[in-house]
Design an enzyme around this catalytic site. Structure first.
Site, mmCIF file in Angstrom:
data_model
loop_
_atom_site.group_PDB
_atom_site.id
_atom_site.type_symbol
_atom_site.label_atom_id
_atom_site.label_comp_id
_atom_site.label_asym_id
_atom_site.label_seq_id
_atom_site.Cartn_x
_atom_site.Cartn_y
_atom_site.Cartn_z
ATOM 1 N N LYS A 16 -120.685 -74.843 50.856
ATOM 2 C CA LYS A 16 -119.420 -75.387 50.330
ATOM 3 C C LYS A 16 -119.006 -74.721 49.027
ATOM 4 C CE LYS A 16 -120.641 -79.677 49.634
ATOM 5 N NZ LYS A 16 -122.044 -79.697 50.041
ATOM 6 N N ARG A 91 -118.199 -88.309 48.432
ATOM 7 C CA ARG A 91 -119.457 -88.301 49.181
ATOM 8 C C ARG A 91 -119.778 -89.670 49.760
ATOM 9 N NH1 ARG A 91 -122.000 -83.628 46.455
ATOM 10 N NH2 ARG A 91 -124.149 -83.321 46.933
ATOM 11 N N ARG A 130 -132.354 -70.677 47.971
ATOM 12 C CA ARG A 130 -131.248 -70.698 46.997
ATOM 13 C C ARG A 130 -131.778 -70.673 45.562
ATOM 14 N NH1 ARG A 130 -126.537 -75.112 47.426
ATOM 15 N NH2 ARG A 130 -128.186 -76.655 47.092
ATOM 16 N N ARG A 163 -133.034 -74.869 41.580
ATOM 17 C CA ARG A 163 -132.647 -76.189 41.075
ATOM 18 C C ARG A 163 -133.781 -77.174 41.324
ATOM 19 N NH1 ARG A 163 -126.860 -77.346 43.756
ATOM 20 N NH2 ARG A 163 -127.780 -79.412 43.908
ATOM 21 N N ARG A 174 -132.130 -85.685 50.048
ATOM 22 C CA ARG A 174 -130.700 -85.368 49.953
ATOM 23 C C ARG A 174 -130.051 -85.306 51.336
ATOM 24 N NH1 ARG A 174 -130.642 -80.101 46.860
ATOM 25 N NH2 ARG A 174 -128.377 -80.282 46.816
HETATM 26 P P1 AMP Z 1 -124.476 -80.834 44.625
HETATM 27 O O1 AMP Z 1 -124.540 -79.668 43.699
HETATM 28 O O2 AMP Z 1 -123.107 -81.039 45.222
HETATM 29 O O3 AMP Z 1 -125.551 -80.814 45.680
HETATM 30 O O4 AMP Z 1 -124.736 -82.143 43.736
HETATM 31 C C1 AMP Z 1 -125.949 -82.308 43.029
HETATM 32 C C2 AMP Z 1 -126.214 -83.788 42.790
HETATM 33 O O5 AMP Z 1 -125.157 -84.351 41.984
HETATM 34 C C3 AMP Z 1 -126.231 -84.656 44.039
HETATM 35 O O6 AMP Z 1 -127.491 -84.639 44.695
HETATM 36 C C4 AMP Z 1 -125.902 -86.019 43.458
HETATM 37 O O7 AMP Z 1 -127.001 -86.597 42.789
HETATM 38 C C5 AMP Z 1 -124.870 -85.670 42.397
HETATM 39 N N1 AMP Z 1 -123.499 -85.696 42.960
HETATM 40 C C6 AMP Z 1 -122.658 -84.632 43.165
HETATM 41 N N2 AMP Z 1 -121.495 -85.054 43.704
HETATM 42 C C7 AMP Z 1 -121.597 -86.392 43.851
HETATM 43 C C8 AMP Z 1 -120.739 -87.399 44.376
HETATM 44 N N3 AMP Z 1 -119.520 -87.096 44.871
HETATM 45 N N4 AMP Z 1 -121.183 -88.688 44.367
HETATM 46 C C9 AMP Z 1 -122.382 -89.006 43.869
HETATM 47 N N5 AMP Z 1 -123.255 -88.110 43.383
HETATM 48 C C10 AMP Z 1 -122.868 -86.821 43.371
#
Ligand code: AMP
Length: 221
Positions: A16, A91, A130, A163, A174
């Protein structure tokens, strides 16, 4: 196309963020990544970052009110006619409801939702490879897209690391969170006639072409 408003849906590791950045460059759209925004808040030690960090480290979701507020204020900083891509937000169904209301109030509804789909086994392999820049969030893959110098970001010279939440023990949490809380959004947006599916397991260039074709088909300028 610069006025198009999009959401990119998809499990972690489906590309994404990469596609959002490519479409942003190609069509002049603003790319708002909820994960990048939250990681920046954590790095700066802000009140939001301190609240969000424990959820992020465990692979769970940050509470809806926090992320919804952050993203709507990010959208409010864009010029009214500016198109955008929301990457990683919404989300959950409550986030999608709040976003829909917020955008309706602003007269800027979403034009399409791109769902990037991929089998879990491939997702796990991709996330395992990654690496991200700790300074600018540029993304690399140690197998298919390594940085020119090991451990150093091509773009800003920052340090590249895995990460914390990309470690295998957190990835399964996740993915489970995605299936339980985010996957219902596929149906949510399908009902609204907004959903477009893209096979994210194809080569990155093929995925990029498919996503670009969707953006082009929306055709607003
Ligand atoms: P990502 O980089 O999109 O995988 O986001 C990393 C982490 O940020 C996720 O595992 C969540 O803990 C938090 N996060 C990101 N976007 C959201 C969202 N829309 N709602 C809740 N938590 C989020």
């Amino acid at each position: 196309m610069a006025g198009v408003r999009l959401i990119f849906l998809g499990a972690p590791g489906t590309g994404k963020g990469t596609q959002a950045r490519r479409m942003s460059e190609r069509f002049g759209l603003a790319a708002l990544s909820s994960g990048d925004i939250l990681r920046a808040e954590v790095r700066h030690g802000s009140a939001i970052g301190r609240k969000a960090e424990p959820f992020m480290v465990q692979g769970g979701l940050v509470p809806d009110e926090i992320i919804t507020g952050v993203m709507l204020s990010g959208l409010d900083r864009l010029p009214p006619e500016q198109g955008f891509i929301l990457d990683g937000f919404p989300r959950t169904v409550p986030q999608a409801d709040a976003l829909e209301r917020g955008l309706a109030e602003r007269g800027r509804p979403i034009d399409a939702v791109v769902d990037l789909s991929m089998a879990d086994a491939l997702i796990v392999a991709r996330i395992g490879a990654r690496r991200v820049c700790t300074k600018c969030d540029a993304t690399y893959n140690i197998e298919s897209l390594p940085p020119r110098a090991a451990g150093v970001c091509d773009r800003c010279g920052g340090r590249i690391e895995q990460r914390v939440d990309d470690r295998p023990e957190t990835v399964s949490t996740r993915l489970a969170t995605y299936r339980a809380q985010t996957a219902p959004l596929i149906e949510f947006y399908a009902r609204r006639g907004l959903l477009r599916n893209v096979d994210a397991s194809a080569r990155p260039e093929a995925v990029e072409a498919a996503v670009a074709a969707i953006v082009t088909s929306l055709g607003r300028r």
